[in-house]
Design a protein around this motif. Structure first.
Motif, PDB file in Angstrom:
ATOM      1  N   SER A  20     -97.346   1.421 -23.731  1.00  9.28           N
ATOM      2  CA  SER A  20     -97.453   2.812 -24.180  1.00  9.28           C
ATOM      3  C   SER A  20     -98.454   3.620 -23.373  1.00  9.28           C
ATOM      4  O   SER A  20     -98.388   4.855 -23.354  1.00  9.28           O
ATOM      5  N   SER A  21     -99.405   2.947 -22.677  1.00  5.53           N
ATOM      6  CA  SER A  21    -100.431   3.667 -21.923  1.00  5.53           C
ATOM      7  C   SER A  21    -100.995   2.773 -20.829  1.00  5.53           C
ATOM      8  O   SER A  21    -101.015   1.537 -20.954  1.00  5.53           O
ATOM      9  N   ALA A  32    -103.883  -1.865 -19.826  1.00  8.93           N
ATOM     10  CA  ALA A  32    -102.546  -1.563 -20.349  1.00  8.93           C
ATOM     11  C   ALA A  32    -102.552  -1.653 -21.865  1.00  8.93           C
ATOM     12  O   ALA A  32    -102.937  -2.667 -22.436  1.00  8.93           O
ATOM     13  N   GLY A  33    -102.111  -0.575 -22.515  1.00 11.75           N
ATOM     14  CA  GLY A  33    -101.987  -0.549 -23.969  1.00 11.75           C
ATOM     15  C   GLY A  33    -100.542  -0.697 -24.384  1.00 11.75           C
ATOM     16  O   GLY A  33     -99.633  -0.207 -23.698  1.00 11.75           O
ATOM     17  N   SER A  34    -100.327  -1.333 -25.531  1.00 12.04           N
ATOM     18  CA  SER A  34     -98.970  -1.608 -25.997  1.00 12.04           C
ATOM     19  C   SER A  34     -98.699  -0.984 -27.353  1.00 12.04           C
ATOM     20  O   SER A  34     -99.610  -0.620 -28.092  1.00 12.04           O
ATOM     21  N   ASP A  35     -97.407  -0.923 -27.692  1.00 11.43           N
ATOM     22  CA  ASP A  35     -96.978  -0.390 -28.984  1.00 11.43           C
ATOM     23  C   ASP A  35     -97.506  -1.199 -30.158  1.00 11.43           C
ATOM     24  O   ASP A  35     -97.627  -0.685 -31.272  1.00 11.43           O
ATOM     25  N   ASP A  36     -97.792  -2.482 -29.925  1.00 18.41           N
ATOM     26  CA  ASP A  36     -98.232  -3.356 -31.018  1.00 18.41           C
ATOM     27  C   ASP A  36     -99.753  -3.373 -31.184  1.00 18.41           C
ATOM     28  O   ASP A  36    -100.292  -4.220 -31.898  1.00 18.41           O
ATOM     29  N   GLY A  37    -100.466  -2.446 -30.524  1.00 17.25           N
ATOM     30  CA  GLY A  37    -101.910  -2.378 -30.689  1.00 17.25           C
ATOM     31  C   GLY A  37    -102.687  -3.388 -29.878  1.00 17.25           C
ATOM     32  O   GLY A  37    -103.818  -3.743 -30.229  1.00 17.25           O
ATOM     33  N   THR A  38    -102.121  -3.846 -28.765  1.00 17.06           N
ATOM     34  CA  THR A  38    -102.803  -4.794 -27.878  1.00 17.06           C
ATOM     35  C   THR A  38    -103.235  -4.091 -26.598  1.00 17.06           C
ATOM     36  O   THR A  38    -102.455  -3.339 -25.999  1.00 17.06           O
ATOM     37  N   LEU A  39    -104.468  -4.335 -26.188  1.00 15.41           N
ATOM     38  CA  LEU A  39    -104.994  -3.842 -24.916  1.00 15.41           C
ATOM     39  C   LEU A  39    -105.222  -5.024 -23.993  1.00 15.41           C
ATOM     40  O   LEU A  39    -105.860  -6.007 -24.390  1.00 15.41           O
ATOM     41  N   ARG A  40    -104.702  -4.948 -22.769  1.00  8.88           N
ATOM     42  CA  ARG A  40    -104.903  -6.013 -21.785  1.00  8.88           C
ATOM     43  C   ARG A  40    -105.556  -5.440 -20.538  1.00  8.88           C
ATOM     44  O   ARG A  40    -105.248  -4.315 -20.135  1.00  8.88           O
ATOM     45  N   VAL A  41    -106.433  -6.231 -19.919  1.00  2.00           N
ATOM     46  CA  VAL A  41    -107.030  -5.876 -18.633  1.00  2.00           C
ATOM     47  C   VAL A  41    -106.548  -6.886 -17.605  1.00  2.00           C
ATOM     48  O   VAL A  41    -106.802  -8.098 -17.743  1.00  2.00           O
ATOM     49  N   TYR A  42    -105.826  -6.393 -16.587  1.00  2.64           N
ATOM     50  CA  TYR A  42    -105.278  -7.263 -15.547  1.00  2.64           C
ATOM     51  C   TYR A  42    -106.139  -7.205 -14.287  1.00  2.64           C
ATOM     52  O   TYR A  42    -106.582  -6.125 -13.871  1.00  2.64           O
ATOM     53  N   ASP A  43    -106.352  -8.370 -13.674  1.00  2.00           N
ATOM     54  CA  ASP A  43    -106.942  -8.464 -12.342  1.00  2.00           C
ATOM     55  C   ASP A  43    -105.805  -8.294 -11.337  1.00  2.00           C
ATOM     56  O   ASP A  43    -104.882  -9.114 -11.290  1.00  2.00           O
ATOM     57  N   LEU A  44    -105.844  -7.244 -10.542  1.00  2.00           N
ATOM     58  CA  LEU A  44    -104.727  -6.960  -9.645  1.00  2.00           C
ATOM     59  C   LEU A  44    -104.736  -7.784  -8.358  1.00  2.00           C
ATOM     60  O   LEU A  44    -103.840  -7.629  -7.531  1.00  2.00           O
ATOM     61  N   SER A  45    -105.725  -8.650  -8.202  1.00  2.00           N
ATOM     62  CA  SER A  45    -105.670  -9.596  -7.078  1.00  2.00           C
ATOM     63  C   SER A  45    -104.902 -10.859  -7.471  1.00  2.00           C
ATOM     64  O   SER A  45    -104.200 -11.457  -6.645  1.00  2.00           O
ATOM     65  N   SER A  46    -105.001 -11.260  -8.739  1.00  2.00           N
ATOM     66  CA  SER A  46    -104.296 -12.460  -9.217  1.00  2.00           C
ATOM     67  C   SER A  46    -103.166 -12.110 -10.191  1.00  2.00           C
ATOM     68  O   SER A  46    -102.321 -12.959 -10.481  1.00  2.00           O
ATOM     69  N   PHE A  47    -103.191 -10.869 -10.715  1.00  2.00           N
ATOM     70  CA  PHE A  47    -102.248 -10.382 -11.721  1.00  2.00           C
ATOM     71  C   PHE A  47    -102.355 -11.163 -13.032  1.00  2.00           C
ATOM     72  O   PHE A  47    -101.422 -11.218 -13.822  1.00  2.00           O
ATOM     73  N   LYS A  48    -103.519 -11.752 -13.263  1.00  2.00           N
ATOM     74  CA  LYS A  48    -103.774 -12.453 -14.521  1.00  2.00           C
ATOM     75  C   LYS A  48    -104.538 -11.558 -15.494  1.00  2.00           C
ATOM     76  O   LYS A  48    -105.246 -10.641 -15.084  1.00  2.00           O
ATOM     77  N   VAL A  49    -104.381 -11.836 -16.783  1.00  2.00           N
ATOM     78  CA  VAL A  49    -105.114 -11.104 -17.810  1.00  2.00           C
ATOM     79  C   VAL A  49    -106.559 -11.603 -17.846  1.00  2.00           C
ATOM     80  O   VAL A  49    -106.807 -12.794 -18.021  1.00  2.00           O
ATOM     81  N   LEU A  50    -107.501 -10.673 -17.660  1.00  2.00           N
ATOM     82  CA  LEU A  50    -108.919 -11.019 -17.717  1.00  2.00           C
ATOM     83  C   LEU A  50    -109.451 -10.971 -19.142  1.00  2.00           C
ATOM     84  O   LEU A  50    -110.204 -11.844 -19.572  1.00  2.00           O
ATOM     85  N   LYS A  51    -109.083  -9.909 -19.859  1.00  2.00           N
ATOM     86  CA  LYS A  51    -109.553  -9.687 -21.226  1.00  2.00           C
ATOM     87  C   LYS A  51    -108.439  -9.029 -22.028  1.00  2.00           C
ATOM     88  O   LYS A  51    -107.539  -8.392 -21.472  1.00  2.00           O
ATOM     89  N   ALA A  52    -108.538  -9.145 -23.351  1.00  2.00           N
ATOM     90  CA  ALA A  52    -107.549  -8.497 -24.216  1.00  2.00           C
ATOM     91  C   ALA A  52    -108.181  -8.166 -25.562  1.00  2.00           C
ATOM     92  O   ALA A  52    -109.116  -8.821 -26.013  1.00  2.00           O
ATOM     93  N   ILE A  53    -107.660  -7.118 -26.183  1.00  2.00           N
ATOM     94  CA  ILE A  53    -107.989  -6.750 -27.558  1.00  2.00           C
ATOM     95  C   ILE A  53    -106.685  -6.786 -28.341  1.00  2.00           C
ATOM     96  O   ILE A  53    -105.688  -6.194 -27.928  1.00  2.00           O
ATOM     97  N   ARG A  54    -106.702  -7.472 -29.481  1.00  2.00           N
ATOM     98  CA  ARG A  54    -105.493  -7.565 -30.295  1.00  2.00           C
ATOM     99  C   ARG A  54    -105.744  -6.998 -31.698  1.00  2.00           C
ATOM    100  O   ARG A  54    -106.869  -6.895 -32.149  1.00  2.00           O
ATOM    101  N   GLY A  55    -104.641  -6.655 -32.350  1.00  2.00           N
ATOM    102  CA  GLY A  55    -104.705  -6.321 -33.763  1.00  2.00           C
ATOM    103  C   GLY A  55    -105.206  -4.934 -34.090  1.00  2.00           C
ATOM    104  O   GLY A  55    -105.802  -4.730 -35.148  1.00  2.00           O
ATOM    105  N   LEU A  56    -104.949  -3.942 -33.213  1.00  2.00           N
ATOM    106  CA  LEU A  56    -105.361  -2.576 -33.522  1.00  2.00           C
ATOM    107  C   LEU A  56    -104.357  -1.857 -34.431  1.00  2.00           C
ATOM    108  O   LEU A  56    -104.490  -0.670 -34.679  1.00  2.00           O
ATOM    109  N   LYS A  57    -103.360  -2.577 -34.881  1.00  2.00           N
ATOM    110  CA  LYS A  57    -102.449  -2.179 -35.972  1.00  2.00           C
ATOM    111  C   LYS A  57    -101.384  -1.157 -35.591  1.00  2.00           C
ATOM    112  O   LYS A  57    -100.305  -1.152 -36.193  1.00  2.00           O
TER     113      LYS A  57
END
Length: 358
Positions: A20-21, A32-57
């Motif tokens: 969504s954002s 990257a923000g999602s419709d399900d209330g999850t925020l992810r931070v991607y490392d663009l050198s490895s394309f792996k998720v570094l950190k995430a926030i879940r459950g923002l409802k």
């Protein structure tokens, strides 16, 4: 004749829920923000998720990042429902929750929803727009968050709000009432406004009303807007730096005021839902169905027909519907969802190697 698109799809990232954002923390980190209330931070050198926030409802409608001394990962303001959350994304754990937010501020009533948030260059103020047409700003330096709602609101959904470059007190909002509102946000008062009319688009008749779906400012003060009927609106009246002699600084930004420096032309079929200036005269945008286009904006052109010059056009690969597009350096990130309804992000780069599948 258009030039070949110089960008390659270097990576496609998939998520369980639609994107969504999007926001770049810096050139190496993608939020990257999602419709399900999850925020992810991607490392663009490895394309792996570094950190995430879940459950923002509920959906994360917008993200605004800010640098903090001592942290490589940017902090993030996140708009979700009627609240904004501030997260320090260098938290010890990889996955956090709403309880890890260091600040939570309710900005509007329970039945209203935030759409876009934006930070000013000093990171002292955050502006916001809502479904009920409210435009506001919050002083982040105050001991108790001080929210100022503008004294005029939009007649329908306010989709967009941006700070005017080099104008510390000014913001511009836009919405489904086909109107731009320009404010002194410290006083909450309107400085100028402009309503798009059907007659501004002379190339045929569209069944879609001119809802303003997306906006972007160039660093020189050009305002661009994407319209639901496939039109591109450009306001040149507030741009600076064209004259070789130093011009006299006007009291306020004049991007909406000069009718001769406003143009609105049909450029594509379908709503233009996201856009970003990649340089002072280069605008990149996407339609809802993933037609990505780059234009050169010729701000010095005397002839309005030559102001907007299409450079290239390219279709997204994995995305069926687009919700967000951002640019930084040589990269474009485009987010939305694929045909299976799940989230997808395409990373385009001028310097990369294309994925084998695309």
């Amino acid at each position: 004749m258009n030039s070949p698109c110089p960008y390659f799809v270097v990576k496609t990232l998939n998520t369980p829920a639609p994107i969504s954002s999007l926001e770049f923390g810096h050139a190496g980190h993608l939020f990257a923000g999602s419709d399900d209330g999850t925020l992810r931070v991607y490392d663009l050198s490895s394309f792996k998720v570094l950190k995430a926030i879940r459950g923002l409802k509920t959906e994360i409608s917008s993200i605004a990042c800010l640098k903090r001394a001592g942290s490589e990962i940017r902090d993030a303001w996140v708009a979700c429902g009627n609240q904004i959350f501030l997260f320090k994304m260098d938290m010890p754990s990889m996955i956090g929750t709403a309880e890890d937010a260091i600040t939570v501020v309710k900005l509007v009533e329970d039945d209203d929803v935030l759409n876009e948030i934006a930070l000013d260059p000093s990171k002292k103020y955050l502006a916001f727009s809502t479904d009920f047409g409210v435009v506001g700003a919050i002083d982040l330096t105050a001991t108790s968050p001080a929210v100022t709602k503008m004294k005029e609101k939009h007649g329908s959904i306010c989709a967009c709000v941006k700070f005017v470059p080099d104008r510390p007190r000014e913001i511009v909002s836009a919405g489904y009432d086909e109107t731009f509102l320009h404010f002194d946000f410290l006083e909450g008062v309107p400085l100028s406004q402009h309503k798009i009319s059907f007659s501004q688009n002379t190339e045929g008749v569209s069944l879609s009303p001119p809802f303003i779906m997306s906006t972007a400012f160039s660093s020189t003060g050009i305002l661009a807007a994407g319209i639901a009927d496939g039109s591109l609106w450009i306001g040149l009246g507030g741009q600076k730096g064209l004259s070789k002699t130093k011009p006299k600084r006007t009291r306020k930004w004049n991007g909406l005021s000069d009718a001769e420096k406003r143009i609105c032309i049909k450029v594509v079929e379908g709503p233009i839902v996201a856009m970003s200036f990649s340089s002072p005269d280069t605008l990149i945008a996407s339609t809802l169905l993933g037609s990505v286009i780059q234009w050169k904006i010729n701000g010095e052109s005397i002839n309005q027909e030559n102001v907007v010059e299409e450079v290239w056009r390219k279709q997204t690969f994995a995305l069926d519907k687009v919700n967000a597009l951002i640019t930084i350096d040589s990269k474009i990130a485009i987010g939305g969802f694929s045909k299976n309804g799940k989230g997808s992000i395409e990373i385009w780069d001028r310097r990369g190697i294309a994925e084998p599948s695309v």
